[in-house]
Write a protein that holds these residues in place. Structure first.
Motif, short mmCIF file in Angstrom:
data_model
loop_
_atom_site.label_atom_id
_atom_site.label_comp_id
_atom_site.label_asym_id
_atom_site.label_seq_id
_atom_site.Cartn_x
_atom_site.Cartn_y
_atom_site.Cartn_z
N ALA A 100 0.84 -1.21 0.00
CA ALA A 100 0.00 0.00 0.00
C ALA A 100 0.87 1.25 0.00
N LYS A 101 1.95 1.22 0.79
CA LYS A 101 2.86 2.36 0.86
C LYS A 101 3.55 2.58 -0.49
N ILE A 102 3.97 1.48 -1.11
CA ILE A 102 4.62 1.56 -2.43
C ILE A 102 3.65 2.16 -3.46
N ASN A 103 2.39 1.72 -3.42
CA ASN A 103 1.40 2.25 -4.38
C ASN A 103 1.24 3.75 -4.22
N GLU A 104 1.18 4.18 -2.97
CA GLU A 104 0.99 5.61 -2.70
C GLU A 104 2.19 6.40 -3.25
N LEU A 105 3.41 5.91 -2.96
CA LEU A 105 4.61 6.64 -3.39
C LEU A 105 4.78 6.57 -4.91
N MET A 106 4.38 5.44 -5.52
CA MET A 106 4.49 5.32 -6.97
C MET A 106 3.48 6.28 -7.63
N ASP A 107 2.30 6.42 -7.06
CA ASP A 107 1.33 7.40 -7.58
C ASP A 107 1.93 8.80 -7.56
N GLY A 108 2.63 9.10 -6.48
CA GLY A 108 3.28 10.41 -6.36
C GLY A 108 4.33 10.60 -7.44
N MET A 109 5.08 9.53 -7.72
CA MET A 109 6.12 9.61 -8.76
C MET A 109 5.51 9.74 -10.16
N LYS A 110 4.32 9.16 -10.35
CA LYS A 110 3.62 9.32 -11.64
C LYS A 110 3.18 10.77 -11.77
N ALA A 111 2.61 11.31 -10.69
CA ALA A 111 2.05 12.67 -10.73
C ALA A 111 3.14 13.72 -10.90
N ASP A 112 4.29 13.55 -10.25
CA ASP A 112 5.30 14.62 -10.32
C ASP A 112 6.29 14.43 -11.47
N GLY A 113 6.08 13.40 -12.30
CA GLY A 113 6.91 13.24 -13.49
C GLY A 113 8.21 12.47 -13.25
N SER A 114 8.49 12.11 -11.98
CA SER A 114 9.79 11.45 -11.74
C SER A 114 9.82 10.01 -12.26
N LEU A 115 8.64 9.37 -12.35
CA LEU A 115 8.60 8.02 -12.93
C LEU A 115 8.94 8.09 -14.43
N GLN A 116 8.37 9.08 -15.09
CA GLN A 116 8.64 9.27 -16.52
C GLN A 116 10.12 9.61 -16.74
N ALA A 117 10.68 10.44 -15.85
CA ALA A 117 12.10 10.82 -15.99
C ALA A 117 12.99 9.59 -15.88
N LEU A 118 12.62 8.69 -14.97
CA LEU A 118 13.38 7.45 -14.78
C LEU A 118 13.25 6.57 -16.04
N ALA A 119 12.05 6.50 -16.59
CA ALA A 119 11.83 5.72 -17.82
C ALA A 119 12.69 6.29 -18.96
N ASP A 120 12.71 7.61 -19.06
CA ASP A 120 13.51 8.26 -20.12
C ASP A 120 14.98 7.91 -19.96
N LYS A 121 15.45 7.91 -18.70
CA LYS A 121 16.86 7.60 -18.44
C LYS A 121 17.24 6.23 -18.99
N TYR A 122 16.29 5.27 -18.92
CA TYR A 122 16.59 3.90 -19.36
C TYR A 122 15.89 3.57 -20.69
N SER A 123 15.47 4.62 -21.41
CA SER A 123 14.85 4.47 -22.75
C SER A 123 13.66 3.51 -22.76
N LEU A 124 12.80 3.65 -21.76
CA LEU A 124 11.61 2.81 -21.68
C LEU A 124 10.36 3.62 -21.96
N THR A 125 9.39 3.03 -22.68
CA THR A 125 8.09 3.67 -22.85
C THR A 125 7.15 3.03 -21.84
N LEU A 126 6.63 3.83 -20.92
CA LEU A 126 5.78 3.28 -19.86
C LEU A 126 4.36 3.05 -20.36
N ALA A 127 3.65 2.15 -19.71
CA ALA A 127 2.22 1.93 -20.03
C ALA A 127 1.45 3.19 -19.70
#
Ligand code: GLN
Length: 223
Positions: free
Chosen positions: A195-222
Motif C-alpha cells: 500500500a505504501k509503495i502504491n501511494e509513493l508510486m502514484d506520487g512519482m507518476k504525478a510529479d513526473g519522476s517516474l517518466q524521468a526514470l523511464a527516459d533515463k533507461y529508454s523505456l516507454t511506460l504503459a
C-alpha cells in the motif's frame, strides 16, 4: 531482491553494481518511505521463496503479475506493460508461437516465457510433448545457445528481447505473439509495504519522476 539479468530493468553496470529502471524505482520509493535499501541479486526463480521466508522484503525484477504468484505474494499496482517476444535467427521458418511446437526453445527458468512454451495440461498452444525447453538462469546464456544453434528460438519479455536483437542485429530478429503482461513490485503477503509503495508510486507518476526514470533507461511506460 532482483535478478540483474534483465536489461534495461536490472543489469550489472560497468562499475559492477546493480543498475536499471527497476533499481532506480525501488531506491526512490524506499528512500522516500524512510527505509535503507540493499539490493540483493539472486536467481529469478528464487525471488518469491526468498520473499516468503524473509530473506528479502521486496522483489522488483520485471516480474509479471500471475494468478499463481498472487497466491504467494502481494503485488503493487502495475508499472509496465510487456509481451513475450520470440527471438529467432534471421530467415527462420518460425513465425508464430504455435510454430514452436516440436522445436527446441531456450527460456529463463521460472519466467512467464518458460510457462508459455512448456507443454502442460493447461498449455493450449504448445501441445507437442516433443517440444524441448532448455531453461537457463541467465538470458545471456539462452542467447548464446541460440547463436550456437543449440535451440531454434528464445522466448523472453519484449524489452530485453529488443536489447538482445539490437546487440546481434546481423543474426537475430524477434516478433511478439502473446497477450500483454503487467510488471509489478512484489511484497510479502499481508505486509503493509504494498500500500505504501502504491501511494509513493502514484506520487512519482504525478510529479513526473517516474517518466524521468523511464527516459533515463529508454523505456516507454504503459498509459
Ligand atoms: N516478466 C517475466 C516474469 O515475470 C520475466 C522476468 C525476468 O526474467 N526478470 O516471469
Amino acid at each position: 531482491g532482483t535478478n540483474a539479468e534483465f536489461a534495461p530493468f536490472e543489469y550489472i553496470n560497468d562499475d559492477g553494481e546493480c543498475d536499471g529502471f527497476d533499481i532506480g524505482l525501488i531506491k526512490a520509493i524506499l528512500s522516500e518511505a524512510g527505509y535503507d535499501c540493499e539490493v540483493v541479486n539472486m536467481e529469478f526463480k528464487s525471488l518469491i521463496g526468498s520473499l516468503t521466508t524473509g530473506g528479502i522484503d521486496v522483489t522488483i525484477a520485471g516480474m509479471t503479475i500471475t494468478d499463481e504468484r498472487k497466491q504467494s505474494v502481494d503485488f503493487s499496482t502495475p508499472y509496465y506493460t510487456a509481451t513475450q517476444c520470440i527471438i529467432v535467427p534471421i530467415g527462420s521458418d518460425i513465425t508464430s508461437l504455435d510454430d514452436l511446437n516440436g522445436r527446441k526453445v531456450a527460456v529463463q527458468e521460472g519466467t512467464t516465457g518458460d510457462l508459455i512454451v512448456t507443454p502442460s495440461d493447461t498449455n493450449e498452444i504448445i501441445t507437442d510433448k516433443n517440444t524441448v525447453v532448455k531453461q537457463f538462469k541467465k538470458a545471456s546464456d539462452a542467447t548464446v545457445e541460440l547463436l550456437n544453434g543449440g535451440v531454434d528460438a528464445v522466448v523472453i519479455d519484449s524489452s530485453p528481447a529488443k536489447k538482445i536483437v539490437a546487440a546481434n542485429e546481423s543474426k537475430l530478429t524477434c516478433f511478439n505473439d502473446t497477450s500483454e503482461e503487467e510488471y509489478a513490485i512484489a511484497c510479502r503477503k499481508g505486509s503493509d509495504l504494498a500500500a505504501k509503495i502504491n501511494e509513493l508510486m502514484d506520487g512519482m507518476k504525478a510529479d513526473g519522476s517516474l517518466q524521468a526514470l523511464a527516459d533515463k533507461y529508454s523505456l516507454t511506460l504503459a498509459e
